[in-house]
Motif scaffolding. Structure first.
Motif, short mmCIF file in Angstrom:
data_model
loop_
_atom_site.label_atom_id
_atom_site.label_comp_id
_atom_site.label_asym_id
_atom_site.label_seq_id
_atom_site.Cartn_x
_atom_site.Cartn_y
_atom_site.Cartn_z
N PRO A 197 -96.06 -20.03 26.64
CA PRO A 197 -95.88 -20.83 27.86
C PRO A 197 -95.33 -19.98 28.99
O PRO A 197 -94.57 -19.04 28.74
N SER A 198 -95.73 -20.30 30.19
CA SER A 198 -95.22 -19.55 31.34
C SER A 198 -93.73 -19.83 31.48
O SER A 198 -93.20 -20.82 30.98
N LEU A 199 -93.05 -18.93 32.17
CA LEU A 199 -91.64 -19.16 32.44
C LEU A 199 -91.45 -20.42 33.27
O LEU A 199 -90.40 -21.05 33.24
N GLY A 200 -92.49 -20.81 33.99
CA GLY A 200 -92.43 -22.02 34.79
C GLY A 200 -92.25 -23.24 33.91
O GLY A 200 -91.64 -24.24 34.32
N THR A 201 -92.77 -23.19 32.72
CA THR A 201 -92.58 -24.28 31.78
C THR A 201 -91.23 -24.12 31.07
O THR A 201 -90.48 -25.07 30.93
N HIS A 221 -101.67 -29.69 40.56
CA HIS A 221 -101.64 -29.44 39.12
C HIS A 221 -100.78 -28.21 38.91
O HIS A 221 -101.22 -27.10 39.05
N PRO A 222 -99.54 -28.39 38.58
CA PRO A 222 -98.66 -27.24 38.55
C PRO A 222 -98.90 -26.35 37.34
O PRO A 222 -99.29 -26.85 36.28
N ALA A 223 -98.66 -25.10 37.52
CA ALA A 223 -98.74 -24.20 36.39
C ALA A 223 -97.74 -24.66 35.35
O ALA A 223 -96.68 -25.17 35.66
N GLY A 224 -98.11 -24.48 34.15
CA GLY A 224 -97.21 -24.86 33.08
C GLY A 224 -97.38 -26.31 32.65
O GLY A 224 -96.76 -26.77 31.72
#
Ligand SMILES: Nc1ncnc2c1ncn2[C@@H]1O[C@H](COP(=O)(O)OP(=O)(O)OP(=O)(O)O)[C@@H](O)[C@H]1O
Length: 604
Positions: free
Chosen positions: A100-104, A499-502
Motif C-alpha cells: 500500500p502507498s504511504l498515503g494509505t 479517486h484518491p490514491a490509496g
C-alpha cells in the motif's frame, strides 16, 4: 471506493496481458498487466486520451526518456517502457508496487518516527536527484510514495501528464501539501515548493493527518488554503517527536520560501541530524556524482555529510554530460530549474523559469547551510556497508555521522512558525482529500479528444471566492468537492468525487482497503415545487447498514449534520434559490476515507 468516473477500458498492448484495474487518477488509469517475456507483473499507467498531434507525442517521448533515466534511482519507481497502445493512448509500463502507498498507511496506522525519518530521507534523495536533473516534482504527497514488493519506498507520479499541453503545465496540486505561494495568482513554483511538500509529507506520516487539517473541524479546500497561508503550523502532537524534529518541520514549511531549507538535500541532512540525536541509524541520501554514477564506498568516513551516499557532490548542470536524466529538450514540458550554483537546487529556487520565488531581501534565510557548499572531488567516503533495516531493505552505506557535521535547524523567522505552535486536540480525524485541484472529467469531456488538464490554483481560489459570493446571495454556484471546483449547471448540478490514491478500486492492491468507507457519488440537487426546498440525491456503493450525514454548506458556515439512511436529502434553499450541501457516508463511526461529496444548486 467509487471512482469519480468509470475507468477506461484496458488497451491491448502487445507482450502484456491485462489482469485487473489498480486505480484511477485524474489523468490516467493504472492497470495490472502480466508481461509475457519475462513473466512478471507490471503496472501500466494509461493516459485517458490519445495524442492529438506530433508535438504532444514528442513531448511524451521526451518526458518518458527523462523519467526512465531518473527512475534508476533506488527511491523512484522503475519505468520499463513507454509507448502508444493499440487504441492510440500513451502508456507507461512500470514496476508494480504491491505494498500500500504511504498515503494509505499513514491514515490507517501509527508510523514510527524512525520509519518516517528513514522514508523521507530516502525520498529526499530522489527529489534532490530530480532537482539536479532540472525537474520539480510538484506533487509530493504520501499517496505518491508507493511501496515495492520489498517494502522500499519509491516516489512516483512525476507528472507525465504535464507533457500534455500548456494548460496541463499550469498548476495542479494537492492542497494539503502545497505551500502558500502555490495559491498566488499566478502560482509560484520552485525548489521550495518541493521542500514544503516533502516536509508536509513527513508531518503527515507523523501526525496521521496533513499539516493544516484540524481534527473535528471543517477541512475543505478553502479552510486548508486559509490555514496554509495564514495560520501557524501546529505541533505533530506526538510525544516521541523531539523538539528538533518539530523545528525541522517548521523550517521546511516556513511560509516564506526564503526561510525554508534552500534545497531538499539540506532538509534531508537536517533529518539525518535528528536521526543522530535519536540514536537511529543514519539513512543515506542516494545521489549521483557529476559523472552520473553512485560513488563506490571506500573506507574513509565523511564527517561533513553524514550518511550522504555521495562523496563529491557537485554543482550539476542538468544540461551537462553527467546530469542524471538529462532533458532531451530544454524547452520540454517539465519545469526546468536554473543551474550554475554550488548550491544547484538553492540556485534553482531563485531562478524558477516559470515564476521565480520572490525572495525578500529583508528576510535573511533562516536556515544555516552546511558548512561548505558541495564541491567536486571532495573525496569523502563511506566506511562500511551496513544493512539499513525496515524500509531500506537493502545495503546502504552511511558514513560515520558526526553530531556537529550538519547544522541544526534554527527557528524560522516566519511569525507563524515559531515554537509554541498550537497542538491540535486528539480527536477522530476527518480525512481531507488527496489531490484537490483537478477537473473532474465528465463523460462529455472524455468523449472529445482533449488533453486532460489540471485546474490552475487561482481558478480554484476564484471558485472559493465565488462560493463566498454565493453566501451573500450571489447567483453563481460551484460544487466544491473538498477542493474540486466544478461549475454548476443552471438548475441542477452534480458533484463527483476524486479517486484518491490509496483507495483504489478492486484489484490486487486493495485487499487491505476493504474496510474503507466509500464516498457518495453522483450527488445532484433539483429544486422542489414552490422553490422553497431542493431535493438532493446520490449514489452509493458501500455496504448495507452504512448511513449518511448531510448538511447545508455556506461559504463560511456549515449547518448541523443530519443523519439519514436514505440516499436523499431535502434542504431549504437560500436567497436566490441557491443551496449547497455535503454528504458523508458513515459506517460504524468511520467516515468516507475521501471525505464528503458536495454539490450546489444554483438559482436563477
Ligand atoms: N507502479 C504502481 N504500482 C502499484 N500501484 C500504482 C502504481 N502506480 C500507481 N498506482 C496506483 O494507481 C492509482 C492511480 O495512480 P495515479 O498516479 O494515476 O493516480 P493519482 O496519484 O491518484 O492521481 P494523479 O496522478 O492524477 O495525481 C493510485 O491508487 C496509485 O497508488
Amino acid at each position: 471506493m467509487s471512482p469519480r468516473r468509470n475507468p477506461t477500458a484496458p488497451p491491448a498492448i502487445p507482450g502484456f496481458e491485462h489482469v485487473s484495474l489498480i486505480g484511477s487518477g485524474g489523468f490516467s488509469d493504472v492497470f495490472l498487466y502480466e508481461q509475457k517475456r519475462p513473466r512478471r507483473r507490471v503496472a501500466i499507467k494509461v493516459l485517458l486520451h490519445e495524442w492529438a498531434n506530433a508535438q504532444q507525442r514528442a513531448a511524451f517521448d521526451a518526458e518518458a526518456d527523462l523519467m526512465a533515466r531518473l527512475s534508476t534511482h533506488p527511491s523512484i519507481v522503475t519505468i520499463y517502457e513507454a509507448d502508444i497502445a493499440s487504441d492510440g493512448r500513451p502508456y507507461l509500463a512500470m514496476e508494480y508496487c504491491s505494498r500500500p502507498s504511504l498515503g494509505t498507511r499513514y491514515r490507517t496506522e501509527r508510523l514510527g518516527v524512525a520509519e518516517c525519518l528513514r522514508v523521507v530521507v530516502q525520498i529526499a534523495g530522489a527529489v534532490e536527484t530530480a532537482h539536479r536533473a532540472g525537474i520539480l516534482h510538484r506533487d509530493i504527497k504520501p499517496a505518491n510514495i508507493l511501496g515495492t514488493d520489498y517494502g522500499h519506498p519509491v516516489l512516483t507520479d512525476f507528472g507525465i501528464s504535464s507533457t500534455l499541453d500548456d494548460v496541463a503545465r499550469a498548476e495542479g496540486l494537492s492542497i494539503p501539501w502545497s505551500p502558500p505561494e502555490s495559491f498566488a495568482d499566478p502560482p509560484v513554483a520552485g525548489v521550495g515548493t518541493d521542500v514544503w511538500a516533502l516536509g508536509a509529507t513527513l508531518y503527515s506520516f507523523l501526525a496521521g493527518r496533513s499539516p493544516f487539517e484540524v481534527p473535528g473541524a471543517s477541512n475543505g479546500s478553502a479552510d486548508l488554503v486559509q490555514r496554509i497561508c495564514a495560520q501557524p503550523l501546529a505541533h505533530t502532537g506526538r510525544s516521541d517527536v523531539p523538539a528538533s524534529l518539530e523545528l525541522v518541520l517548521a523550517t521546511s514549511m516556513a511560509k516564506d520560501p526564503a526561510a525554508r531549507y534552500p534545497s531538499v538535500l539540506d532538509f534531508a541532512r537536517a533529518l539525518q541530524q535528528v536521526q543522530i540525536e535519536l540514536a537511529h541509524g543514519v539513512t543515506p541520501i542516494d545521489l549521483l556524482d557529476d559523472s552520473g554514477v553512485v560513488v563506490a564506498d571506500d573506507d574513509e568516513p565523511d564527517d561533513d555529510e553524514p550518511g550522504t551516499r555521495l562523496r563529491g557532490v557537485v554543482s550539476i548542470d542538468p544540461a551537462g554530460p553527467g546530469a542524471p536524466g538529462k532533458p532531451r529538450d530544454a524547452a520540454g514540458p517539465v519545469e526546468r530549474l536554473g543551474t550554475g550554483s554550488a548550491w544547484p537546487a538553492a540556485a534553482a529556487a531563485q531562478q524558477s523559469p516559470v515564476t521565480p520565488v520572490r525572495r525578500d531581501p529583508g528576510v535573511p534565510p533562516v536556515f544555516v547551510p552546511a558548512p561548505e557548499p558541495v564541491r567536486p572531488a571532495a573525496a569523502s567516503s563511506q566506511p562500511v556497508a551496513v544493512v539499513d533495516p525496515g524500509w531500506t531493505g537493502g545495503v546502504s552505506a552511511p558514513s560515520a555521522p558526526s553530531a556537529t557535521a550538519t547544522p541544526a535547524p534554527v527557528a524560522p523567522r516566519w511569525a507563524g512558525d515559531v515554537p509554541g505552535m498550537p497542538t491540535p486536540q486528539a480527536s477522530p480525524l476527518e480525512p481531507v482529500e488527496d489531490t484537490l485541484l483537478r477537473d473532474a472529467p465528465t463523460e462529455a469531456e472524455d468523449a472529445v479528444e482533449e488533453a486532460p488538464r489540471k485546474r490552475p490554483v487561482w481558478q480554484t481560489v476564484a471558485a472559493v471566492v465565488a462560493l463566498v459570493a454565493l453566501a451573500g446571495g450571489g447567483a453563481t454556484a460551484y460544487a466544491l468537492t473538498r477542493g474540486h471546483a466544478q461549475k454548476a449547471d443552471a438548475q441542477e448540478t452534480t458533484s463527483t468525487r476524486e479517486h484518491p490514491a490509496g483507495t483504489e478500486d478492486d484489484g490486487p492492491a486493495n485487499d487491505n482497503l476493504s474496510d474503507l468507507v466509500p464516498t457518495v457519488t453522483n450527488l445532484k440537487g433539483k429544486a422542489d415545487k414552490g422553490g422553497k426546498t431542493a431535493t438532493f440525491t446520490w449514489d452509493y456503493q458501500g455496504k448495507d447498514g452504512d448511513t449518511f450525514m448531510w448538511r447545508v454548506v455556506e461559504a463560511i458556515h456549515k449547518g448541523k449534520q443530519q443523519p439519514t439512511s436514505r440516499r436523499k436529502a431535502v434542504a431549504p434553499v437560500g436567497t436566490g434559490g441557491d443551496v449547497c450541501i455535503e454528504v458523508l457516508a458513515v459506517r460504524d463511526g468511520k467516515q468516507s476515507a475521501d471525505g464528503p461529496a458536495a454539490a450546489c444548486l444554483k438559482g436563477d
